[in-house]
Design a protein around this motif. Structure first.
Motif, PDB file in Angstrom:
ATOM      1  N   SER A  10      19.142  -0.236  42.688  1.00 39.20           N
ATOM      2  CA  SER A  10      18.780   0.327  43.989  1.00 39.20           C
ATOM      3  C   SER A  10      19.540   1.626  44.234  1.00 39.20           C
ATOM      4  N   TRP A  11      20.809   1.662  43.799  1.00 38.03           N
ATOM      5  CA  TRP A  11      21.631   2.860  43.970  1.00 38.03           C
ATOM      6  C   TRP A  11      21.027   4.027  43.210  1.00 38.03           C
ATOM      7  N   THR A  12      20.692   3.818  41.948  1.00 33.74           N
ATOM      8  CA  THR A  12      20.099   4.883  41.137  1.00 33.74           C
ATOM      9  C   THR A  12      18.753   5.315  41.703  1.00 33.74           C
ATOM     10  N   SER A  13      17.953   4.337  42.130  1.00 38.72           N
ATOM     11  CA  SER A  13      16.626   4.633  42.662  1.00 38.72           C
ATOM     12  C   SER A  13      16.714   5.519  43.906  1.00 38.72           C
ATOM     13  N   ALA A  14      17.655   5.224  44.785  1.00 29.92           N
ATOM     14  CA  ALA A  14      17.805   6.014  46.011  1.00 29.92           C
ATOM     15  C   ALA A  14      18.160   7.463  45.677  1.00 29.92           C
ATOM     16  N   HIS A  15      19.054   7.649  44.712  1.00 29.45           N
ATOM     17  CA  HIS A  15      19.456   9.005  44.331  1.00 29.45           C
ATOM     18  C   HIS A  15      18.321   9.752  43.633  1.00 29.45           C
TER      19      HIS A  15
ATOM     20  N   HIS B 234      26.311   2.613  37.479  1.00 32.74           N
ATOM     21  CA  HIS B 234      24.884   2.705  37.810  1.00 32.74           C
ATOM     22  C   HIS B 234      24.262   1.336  38.030  1.00 32.74           C
ATOM     23  N   PHE B 235      24.645   0.362  37.214  1.00 31.33           N
ATOM     24  CA  PHE B 235      24.192  -1.008  37.466  1.00 31.33           C
ATOM     25  C   PHE B 235      25.339  -1.985  37.221  1.00 31.33           C
ATOM     26  N   GLY B 236      25.586  -2.303  35.964  1.00 29.78           N
ATOM     27  CA  GLY B 236      26.664  -3.220  35.641  1.00 29.78           C
ATOM     28  C   GLY B 236      26.178  -4.470  34.924  1.00 29.78           C
ATOM     29  N   ILE B 237      25.604  -4.296  33.723  1.00 30.09           N
ATOM     30  CA  ILE B 237      25.104  -5.444  32.963  1.00 30.09           C
ATOM     31  C   ILE B 237      26.232  -6.431  32.688  1.00 30.09           C
ATOM     32  N   GLY B 238      27.410  -5.896  32.371  1.00 36.25           N
ATOM     33  CA  GLY B 238      28.539  -6.778  32.106  1.00 36.25           C
ATOM     34  C   GLY B 238      28.867  -7.660  33.292  1.00 36.25           C
ATOM     35  N   VAL B 239      28.702  -7.137  34.507  1.00 38.54           N
ATOM     36  CA  VAL B 239      28.984  -7.915  35.716  1.00 38.54           C
ATOM     37  C   VAL B 239      27.993  -9.071  35.846  1.00 38.54           C
TER      38      VAL B 239
ATOM     39  N   GLU C  33      25.684  -2.701  45.529  1.00 40.45           N
ATOM     40  CA  GLU C  33      24.366  -2.724  46.135  1.00 40.45           C
ATOM     41  C   GLU C  33      23.507  -3.910  45.683  1.00 40.45           C
ATOM     42  N   ASP C  34      23.637  -4.308  44.412  1.00 41.32           N
ATOM     43  CA  ASP C  34      22.683  -5.266  43.853  1.00 41.32           C
ATOM     44  C   ASP C  34      23.282  -6.561  43.308  1.00 41.32           C
TER      45      ASP C  34
ATOM     46  N   ALA D 282      27.310 -17.427  42.007  1.00 45.09           N
ATOM     47  CA  ALA D 282      27.122 -16.240  41.165  1.00 45.09           C
ATOM     48  C   ALA D 282      26.058 -16.496  40.100  1.00 45.09           C
ATOM     49  N   ARG D 283      26.043 -17.689  39.545  1.00 40.73           N
ATOM     50  CA  ARG D 283      25.048 -18.043  38.522  1.00 40.73           C
ATOM     51  C   ARG D 283      23.631 -17.970  39.087  1.00 40.73           C
ATOM     52  N   ARG D 284      23.462 -18.497  40.273  1.00 40.04           N
ATOM     53  CA  ARG D 284      22.133 -18.451  40.894  1.00 40.04           C
ATOM     54  C   ARG D 284      21.727 -17.004  41.171  1.00 40.04           C
ATOM     55  N   SER D 285      22.680 -16.199  41.593  1.00 36.70           N
ATOM     56  CA  SER D 285      22.400 -14.790  41.867  1.00 36.70           C
ATOM     57  C   SER D 285      21.949 -14.056  40.606  1.00 36.70           C
ATOM     58  N   ALA D 286      22.521 -14.422  39.464  1.00 37.67           N
ATOM     59  CA  ALA D 286      22.214 -13.732  38.199  1.00 37.67           C
ATOM     60  C   ALA D 286      20.800 -13.980  37.707  1.00 37.67           C
ATOM     61  N   LEU D 287      20.127 -14.976  38.234  1.00 40.17           N
ATOM     62  CA  LEU D 287      18.758 -15.260  37.801  1.00 40.17           C
ATOM     63  C   LEU D 287      17.800 -14.127  38.139  1.00 40.17           C
ATOM     64  N   ARG D 288      18.235 -13.185  38.966  1.00 40.10           N
ATOM     65  CA  ARG D 288      17.389 -12.031  39.301  1.00 40.10           C
ATOM     66  C   ARG D 288      17.355 -11.005  38.162  1.00 40.10           C
ATOM     67  N   PHE D 289      18.201 -11.189  37.140  1.00 41.38           N
ATOM     68  CA  PHE D 289      18.379 -10.157  36.123  1.00 41.38           C
ATOM     69  C   PHE D 289      18.117 -10.663  34.700  1.00 41.38           C
ATOM     70  N   THR D 290      17.121 -11.501  34.539  1.00 40.73           N
ATOM     71  CA  THR D 290      16.845 -12.055  33.220  1.00 40.73           C
ATOM     72  C   THR D 290      16.078 -11.061  32.339  1.00 40.73           C
ATOM     73  N   GLU D 291      16.106 -11.305  31.032  1.00 40.71           N
ATOM     74  CA  GLU D 291      15.323 -10.492  30.095  1.00 40.71           C
ATOM     75  C   GLU D 291      13.831 -10.643  30.384  1.00 40.71           C
ATOM     76  N   GLU D 292      13.434 -11.847  30.777  1.00 40.31           N
ATOM     77  CA  GLU D 292      12.022 -12.102  31.068  1.00 40.31           C
ATOM     78  C   GLU D 292      11.548 -11.267  32.256  1.00 40.31           C
ATOM     79  N   GLU D 293      12.393 -11.152  33.278  1.00 43.69           N
ATOM     80  CA  GLU D 293      12.022 -10.372  34.466  1.00 43.69           C
ATOM     81  C   GLU D 293      11.948  -8.884  34.112  1.00 43.69           C
ATOM     82  N   PHE D 294      12.911  -8.411  33.308  1.00 42.28           N
ATOM     83  CA  PHE D 294      12.860  -7.018  32.869  1.00 42.28           C
ATOM     84  C   PHE D 294      11.583  -6.750  32.080  1.00 42.28           C
TER      85      PHE D 294
END
Length: 554
Positions: free
Chosen positions: A296-301, A449-454, A474-475, A517-529
Motif C-alpha cells: 500500500s505504501w509503494t502504491s500510494a507513492h 517497501h514491503f518486508g517479505i522477511g517480516v 502499513e500492511d 500473527a500467523r492468521r495475519s500472514a495468510l494474506r500474503f501466500t504464494e497462491e494469492e500472489f
C-alpha cells in the motif's frame, strides 16, 4: 565499439527529446522506432533458435515424464487457471498463447525477496500459459540455467518448468551499479539502465516486456523502440519518493541514508536535483501499460508520482499485488502452541540482504543496548543470554562483501561478537530451522517497501519487532481487530525496549500474539500472489494479442 557509439548516440537523442520542442520530439520518436525495427529484425534469428531449443527441451522433458510416473509436484506447472482472457477485439486469448515474455531482472541470482517475486511470477505464468516462453535478462554470467533452476528450488522451495525458462546474459550490467556513479547516482543509474536495456533488446525483442527490478526508464525506452510491445512493471520501491525528499530536512538521522543531507548549498542543490528527477520519473510512468506494486505504501507513492501522467491510459491506477511468501509451507512445517513454546530459544532473527539500506548496524547497536540492560537487571541477568542471528544473501564481487565485513567489525567493537551469528547465502532448510527455534524476528530498514522477511516471521510464529515505517507499518505488523501482531520501533532505544518487551511477555500472551500473527500472514501466500499476477499479466497478453491482430508496420 559500435555498441558503445549507439548507446551514447541514443542517450544524446533522449536528452534532446527532453529539452527541445515537439517537432524535434516527433523526429526523435520516428528515429527510435526505426532503431527498434532494426533490433527486432536483427534478433529474429536468435528468436527462432530459442524457440527451436525450447521445443527440443520440451520433447526431452516429455520423454522423461513418459518413462516414469509423474508425481503431483512434477505436474504443478501444468495446472492452468480455467479462466481465459479476452482480447480487445473480442477473441479469446486461450491457454495456448505462445508469446515471449521478457523479464528485466539483471540480478536474478541475488536470492532475496525480489527474486522470490520474479520466480513465483515465472512459475505462475508457466501454469497459466504453458506454451509461453519466459526470458530472463540477467547479468549473472556465473550461473547456468540448470544451476539457476536448482537454486530456485533450494532457496525458495519452488520447482520451475525448465524448458520454457531462458536466461539471456547481459554484458553491460555494470552500468546500473551505484558504485559507477559517486555523484548524481539516481540519474546515473537510470541512464545506465538504458544502456543495459539496449543490451537486452539487442539479444531478443520480447512480445511482452516486464521490469521486475525497478528500472522504469527501460520501459520508456521499450515503448519508443517498440510501441506495440505491452509493458508492465512490478514496483518494489519507487526510485524516488516524497519521503526521500522530506528526509533531506530530517534532523534525527533515522530516515534512511540521506537523512539530514539537505543542509548547506550542496543540500539545496540536491533538493533541486531530486525534484527535477521526480518530474522525469513521473513522465516515465506514462509509458507503463500495467503497474503492480508490492504494498500500500509503494502504491500510494507510485500513484502520486505516476498518476498525473497516466490519465490517458486504460489501466490508470497501480494494483497492489503483495509479494509471495512461503506462508503455507511455514504453517505446515512449524508448530505454534503452548507445547512448542519450550522449543524456542531467546534468539532474535534478522533475515535481509546484507546491504546498507537494511540498517543492520541499528539492530546491532540496539541488541548491544538490550544485552547491557539485561545484565544490569537482577530479574533477567541470570536468564539465558539471547542471540542475534543475521541471515542474508551477499552479491559476491560487490560492495556487499565489504559491508558485511564492517558489520562483523561493529559487532566486535560492541562486544557482542560471541552472541551474534552471521549466515550468508543460507539454504531454505537452514532458514526454516532458525524460524522454527527463534523467538523474535526483526527488521530495521526505514521505509521498507514491503518486508517479505517480516511475513515469514509471522507465518513461523515469531514476534516481530520492525521499523515503524513503510510496508511493515502499513500492511504487515498491524492490528486486524483481535490484538497486536508485533512491535514497531524507530530508534536504537525503542528497538532495545521492544526486544525486552517481546521476551518478557507471559507465555500465554506470547502464544496468542504468535497465533494472531500467523492468521495475519495468510494474506500474503504464494497462491494469492499468483492469482493476482495472472489477472494483471492477462491484461498484457490480451493487449499483445490485439496488437498482433492489427499487424503494425513497425
Amino acid at each position: 565499439m559500435a555498441f558503445i557509439i549507439t548507446s551514447i548516440t541514443l542517450l544524446v537523442l533522449l536528452a534532446t527529446f527532453l529539452l527541445v520542442p515537439p517537432v524535434a520530439g516527433y523526429v526523435l520518436s520516428t528515429a527510435l522506432r526505426t532503431v527498434g525495427w532494426f533490433l527486432k529484425n536483427k534478433t529474429n534469428g536468435r528468436r527462432e533458435v530459442i524457440l527451436s531449443r525450447v521445443r527440443v527441451e520440451e520433447e526431452e522433458f516429455r520423454s522423461k515424464q513418459s518413462s516414469s510416473t509423474a508425481g503431483p509436484e512434477d505436474e504443478d506447472w501444468e495446472r492452468v487457471d480455467s479462466g481465459a482472457g479476452v482480447a480487445n477485439n473480442g477473441e479469446p486469448v486461450g491457454d495456448d498463447w505462445e508469446g515471449v515474455i521478457g523479464f528485466f531482472h539483471p540480478f536474478c541470482n541475488a536470492g532475496g525477496g525480489g527474486e522470490r517475486v520474479l520466480w513465483t511470477a515465472v512459475k505462475a505464468t508457466q501454469e497459466r500459459w504453458p506454451k509461453a516462453i519466459c526470458v530472463i535478462y540477467t547479468g549473472d554470467h556465473e550461473v547456468t540455467k540448470t544451476a539457476m533452476i536448482e537454486r530456485v528450488e533450494t532457496r525458495f522451495n519452488m520447482r520451475l518448468h525448465a524448458p520454457t525458462v531462458v536466461l539471456l546474459y547481459l554484458s553491460t550490467r555494470k552500468y546500473i551499479l551505484s558504485s559507477m556513479y559517486p555523484h548524481m547516482t539516481l540519474l546515473g543509474q537510470s541512464l545506465g539502465s538504458l544502456i543495459v536495456a539496449i543490451d537486452a533488446f539487442n539479444l531478443l525483442v520480447p512480445d511482452i516486456y516486464v521490469d521486475t527490478m525497478g528500472y522504469a526508464f527501460t520501459i520508456a525506452l521499450c515503448k519508443y523502440f517498440f510501441p506495440s510491445v505491452p509493458t508492465g512493471a512490478y514496483v518494489h520501491y519507487p526510485t524516488i519518493s516524497t519521503d526521500m525528499l522530506e528526509s533531506l530536512d530530517d534532523g534525527s538521522g533515522v530516515k534512511g541514508l540521506n537523512s539530514g543531507a539537505g543542509a548547506g548549498w550542496k543540500g539545496v542543490a540536491k533538493k533541486k536535483y531530486w525534484r527535477l528527477f521526480a518530474s522525469l520519473y513521473g513522465w516515465v510512468g506514462s509509458k507503463v501499460d500495467v503497474v503492480m506494486t508490492n504494498s500500500s505504501w509503494t502504491s500510494a507513492h507510485i500513484d502520486s508520482l505516476w498518476g498525473p501522467s497516466r490519465k490517458i491510459l486504460e489501466h490508470k491506477k497501480a494494483t497492489v499485488v503483495f509479494p509471495p511468501t512461503a506462508v503455507s509451507e511455514l504453517h505446515s512445517s512449524i508448530e505454534v502452541s503452548s507445547a512448542s513454546e519450550s522449543t524456542r530459544e531467546p534468539s532474535i532473527l534478522y533475515i535481509a540482504q546484507f546491504r546498507p539500506e537494511k540498517n543492520h548496524s541499528l539492530v546491532l547497536r540496539a541488541f548491544s543496548r538490550f544485552l547491557s540492560q539485561r545484565r544490569k537487571d537482577p530479574a533477567t541477568s541470570s536468564q539465558r543470554t539471547p542471540k542475534l542471528i543475521l541471515i542474508g544473501s551477499v552479491r559476491h564481487s560487490s560492495p556487499d562483501e565489504t559491508h558485511i565485513y564492517n558489520l562483523r567489525l561493529l559487532a566486535h567493537e560492541l562486544h557482542i561478537r560471541e552472541q551474534t551469528e552471521f549466515l550468508c547465502d543460507a539454504s531454505w532448510p537452514a532458514i526454516l530451522s532458525h524460524l522454527r527455534t527463534s523467538s523474535i524476528g526483526t527488521n530495521a530498514m526505514w521505509n521498507e517497501h514491503f518486508g517479505i522477511g517480516v511475513v515469514e516471521y509471522q507465518a513461523a510464529g515469531l514476534i516481530s519487532v520492525v521499523h515503524d515505517s513503510g510496508g511493515p507499518r502499513e500492511d504487515i505488523v498491524i492490528d486486524l481487530g483481535d490484538g497486536a501482531t508485533g512491535f514497531r520501533a524507530s530508534t536504537e532505544e525503542e528497538f532495545a525496549a521492544a526486544f525486552e518487551a517481546a521476551l518478557a511477555l507471559p507465555e500465554e500472551e506470547k502464544v496468542a500474539m504468535r497465533l494472531r500473527a500467523r492468521r495475519s500472514a495468510l494474506r500474503f501466500t504464494e497462491e494469492e500472489f499468483s492469482r493476482k499476477w495472472i489477472i494483471e499479466l492477462d491484461k498484457l497478453v490480451s493487449q499483445q494479442h490485439s496488437h498482433q491482430q492489427r499487424k503494425p508496420l513497425i
